[in-house]
Design an enzyme around this catalytic site. Structure first.
Site, short mmCIF file in Angstrom:
data_model
loop_
_atom_site.label_atom_id
_atom_site.label_comp_id
_atom_site.label_asym_id
_atom_site.label_seq_id
_atom_site.Cartn_x
_atom_site.Cartn_y
_atom_site.Cartn_z
NE ARG A 51 -1.64 -2.17 2.81
CZ ARG A 51 -1.70 -3.44 2.41
NH1 ARG A 51 -2.73 -3.84 1.74
NH2 ARG A 51 -0.77 -4.32 2.70
CB THR A 52 3.37 2.59 2.35
OG1 THR A 52 2.61 2.06 3.43
CG2 THR A 52 3.89 3.96 2.71
CE LYS A 80 26.67 -2.53 -5.01
NZ LYS A 80 26.77 -1.43 -6.00
NE ARG A 101 6.99 0.69 5.03
CZ ARG A 101 5.78 0.14 5.00
NH1 ARG A 101 5.64 -1.14 4.69
NH2 ARG A 101 4.72 0.87 5.26
CG HIS A 129 3.28 3.74 8.79
ND1 HIS A 129 3.44 4.55 7.68
CD2 HIS A 129 2.86 2.54 8.32
CE1 HIS A 129 3.14 3.86 6.60
NE2 HIS A 129 2.78 2.64 6.96
N1 CP Z 1 -0.32 -0.13 5.85
C1 CP Z 1 0.88 -0.35 5.30
O1 CP Z 1 1.89 0.26 5.67
O2 CP Z 1 0.87 -1.31 4.32
P1 CP Z 1 2.14 -1.75 3.49
O3 CP Z 1 3.09 -2.43 4.44
O4 CP Z 1 1.61 -2.69 2.44
O5 CP Z 1 2.76 -0.52 2.90
#
Ligand code: CP
Length: 363
Positions: A51-52, A80, A101, A129
């Site tokens: 999603r993100t 590396k 991320r 998040h």
């Molecule tokens: N909600 C969320 O962060 O989903 P993903 O891990 O798929 O990005």
């Protein structure tokens, strides 16, 4: 440059502004179709995501911009040994804005301190998040018509659930919010979130292990996955993984106006039989994430154009205290200064600026 690392980087007025822009995008998509022409978003995903990452990419494409990036650490030079700081410096040569991320807490903050373009935290370990929280806020607003006067139940892994930590930090700034924390004993909300976020804002909360007992009073039920990847000990994960399963039978005790949210992915904590219930809002929530990410990209690129900078933390000790959280970026990143910010002058308590680990300053 102004970045989004933690949801509290934005004031309530700024969050309301993003909600307003997202609603306008939903109503008038054509108005925004060319807003980011010639702008590039870099998505640096060192951990898996559906999603993100893809909603960020869809968001930028729908704004008329383009996207570069990678979806796993093994396809970047981090494999590396390249540091986060160097990676961020390099990416600012290629992109106008980046979403990161990373499994280590504080990694996006390190990037933001080492680049000349806005950085968006797309999830750092079990820490924060914030863009999921933007999706959550828009969902609650669109489904319930308000962000005040709500009883919100958070259920599942409240210890490592970064989405819960960010959501509580955001909701604690709205009026008359009551929180019900539903988790196994082993996965209770960390003390720093309870004391600083909830107690600090005077939010009334209760803790329980029973979803059945909690559900009748809730306006919002925020379900979370027990996250296998956050456990050092798989035996504990196996013992806890089926703690909560939301079923149509349990939904019978909920208000007709209650909404079920889940950041997703789910494993088995919501039965697929609940999906047909109109109160199940989690797929609409994933769509809302794209609109809020569009609003966020517009805001940060606009501020970058105006030269708005990220504030420097005040009252910071450099290399006097040592962070020993193994999940913090400063325990692995080469030559990264250990920086602690004072959070309680009287008791001489300091907090790591990357991961929130606390230390007391001894003489
Ligand atoms: N909600 C969320 O962060 O989903 P993903 O891990 O798929 O990005």
């Amino acid at each position: 440059m102004r970045s989004l690392i933690d949801i509290t980087d934005f004031s309530v007025e700024e969050l309301d502004g993003l909600l307003h822009t997202a609603c306008d995008i939903i109503e008038n998509p054509a108005k925004y179709a060319d807003s980011c022409r010639r702008k590039k978003l870099a998505t640096l995903f060192f951990e898996p995501s559906t999603r993100t990452r893809l909603s960020f990419e869809a968001a930028m494409l729908e704004l008329g911009g383009s996207v570069i990036g990678f979806s796993q650490a093994s396809s970047s030079s981090a494999s590396k040994g390249e540091s986060m700081a160097d990676t961020a410096k390099i990416l600012s040569c290629y992109a106008d804005i980046m979403a990161i991320r990373h499994p280590l807490e504080g990694a996006p903050y390190v990037a933001a301190r080492n680049t000349s373009v806005p950085v968006i935290n797309a999830g750092d370990g079990g820490h924060c998040h914030p863009t999921q929280t933007l999706a959550d806020l828009l969902t609650i607003y669109r489904e319930e018509g308000r962000l005040n006067n709500l009883t919100v139940g958070c259920c599942g892994d409240l210890k490592y659930g970064r989405t819960v930590h960010s959501l509580l930090a955001a909701l604690s700034r709205y009026e008359n919010i009551k929180v019900v924390l539903i988790s196994p004993e082993e996965l209770r909300l960390p003390g720093y979130v309870k004391y600083e976020v909830l107690d600090g804002k005077g939010i009334s909360y209760e803790e329980t292990t029973s979803l059945e007992e909690a559900i009748p009073q809730l306006d919002v039920l925020y379900m979370t996955r027990i996250q296998r990847e956050r456990f050092d000990d798989l035996e504990t994960y196996e013992h806890l993984k089926d703690s909560y399963i939301l079923t149509p039978e349990k939904m019978q005790a909920a208000k007709s106006t209650m909404r079920v949210l889940h950041p997703l992915p789910r494993v088995n904590e919501i039965s697929v039989k609940v999906d047909a219930d109109p109160r199940a809002a989690y797929f609409r929530q994933a769509l809302n994430g794209k609109y809020m990410r569009m609003a966020l990209i517009l805001k940060l690129l606009d501020e970058a154009k105006k030269g708005v900078q990220m504030p420097e933390p005040e009252d910071v000790l450099v290399d006097r205290l040592h962070c020993d959280n193994p999940r913090c970026i400063c325990t692995t990143e080469q030559e990264l200064e250990h920086m602690f910010k004072c959070v309680d002058k009287e008791r001489r308590i300091y907090r790591c600026i990357y991961c929130e680990a606390k230390k007391t300053l001894e003489d």
